[in-house]
Design an enzyme around this catalytic site. Structure first.
Site, PDB file in Angstrom:
ATOM      1  CG  ASP A 101      -1.920  -1.090   1.234  1.00  0.00           C
ATOM      2  OD1 ASP A 101      -2.322  -1.506   0.135  1.00  0.00           O
ATOM      3  OD2 ASP A 101      -2.316  -1.536   2.326  1.00  0.00           O
ATOM      4  N   PRO A 102       0.341   2.380  -0.463  1.00  0.00           N
ATOM      5  CG  PRO A 102      -0.802   3.894  -1.831  1.00  0.00           C
ATOM      6  CD  PRO A 102      -0.948   2.552  -1.165  1.00  0.00           C
TER       7      PRO A 102
END
Length: 299
Positions: free
Chosen positions: A40-41
């Protein structure tokens, strides 16, 4: 000509896995780049990148066990089960009397071993061809099916109590497909105060560790593992003769050679006398047959 290889990248927060792939494409001057498992970012840490023909090895890496370092905040739930989501609930003061260290340890024990886990609705799992997080962002309600995963280690390295919260720094060893956000959510739910993830760092994918990875600003000229080196780390190695290597590359079976592999469904990396990866071979009855061959240009 771009040489095939496996690149280990330490992804910073704020970038998607696709962003890292795009930067790797520019740095190496090729479109043929892929990765073995999304981060995920918000997350940082190890992203395993395949370049050119070595992208074929990603299939054998993506299912490897992983290690994460994370911070779980007990006391709040969010819409994404992590710090990027909107806060949905905050625990009332009276709920904290039951959240003792012993209760936390008991809750963690219940989430260790083989467990049934419902992934976060904002995961990258596809639902009818679309990512779950895309459906959530479009306003759809998404409930994903539970799946069995294995959490072989779930250790607390530090506890920090403050007004209205309890932060746990944890180390998790788990099977592929385990969602650390879901562990945070489920631990908080079991304790009656809610929980979400505030930090996540992947430190290991199978035999590959983040300590060997390059930073995002060091992609130009970065060292890559050869296909033979990478394959030899994730699979057993079978040394084959030049004639056997030629036959495998031409799609022929090595007749009567299945006994050279251990186990009924064993797969192994076939290495030729020059130390190059021929491909991945597997048993077919009494024979050995290529499950994957390296492209001609990448040998």
């Amino acid at each position: 000509m771009v040489s095939p290889g496996i690149l280990l990248v330490d992804k910073p927060a704020g970038l998607t896995s696709h962003d890292v792939v795009a930067r790797t494409r520019r740095a190496f001057g090729t479109r043929k780049v892929g990765h073995a498992g999304t981060l995920d970012p918000m997350a940082t840490g190890l992203l395993v990148i395949g370049i050119e023909g070595a992208t074929r090895l990603l299939t054998y890496i993506v299912g490897a066990d992983k290690t994460y370092e994370a911070t779980i905040r007990l006391g709040q739930t969010t819409g994404t089960d992590d710090a990027e989501g909107e806060i949905l609930t905050t625990a009332q003061p009276e709920a904290w009397s039951a959240v003792t260290d012993a209760a936390v340890d008991e809750g963690i024990l219940a989430l260790t071993g083989e467990i049934s886990q419902v992934p976060s609705s904002v995961s990258a799992i596809k639902v009818d061809g679309r990512r779950a997080y895309d459906r959530v962002r479009a306003g759809e309600e998404v409930v994903l099916a539970a799946r069995n995963v294995v959490v072989s280690r779930f250790d607390v390295s530090e506890r920090r109590r403050q007004e209205g919260f309890l932060d746990l720094d944890v180390i998790v060893d788990c099977s592929s497909g385990t969602y650390i956000r879901s562990l945070a959510r489920d631990l908080g739910a079991a304790l009656g105060v809610g929980g979400h993830l505030t930090a996540l760092r992947r430190t290991r994918v199978g035999p590959f560790v983040v300590g060997d990875a390059v930073g995002i600003d060091g992609l130009e000229g970065a060292h890559t593992l050869t296909p033979a080196d990478a394959a030899g780390r994730i699979l057993p190695v079978l040394e084959v003769s030049a004639d056997e290597a030629r036959d495998l590359r031409h799609g022929k079976r090595l007749q009567g050679q299945a006994g050279r592999l251990d186990g009924p469904g064993a797969v192994t990396a076939a290495i030729d006398p020059d130390g190059a990866l021929v491909g991945i071979v597997e048993k077919r009855g009494a024979d050995l047959k290529s499950a994957m061959n390296m492209p001609e240009a990448d040998r």
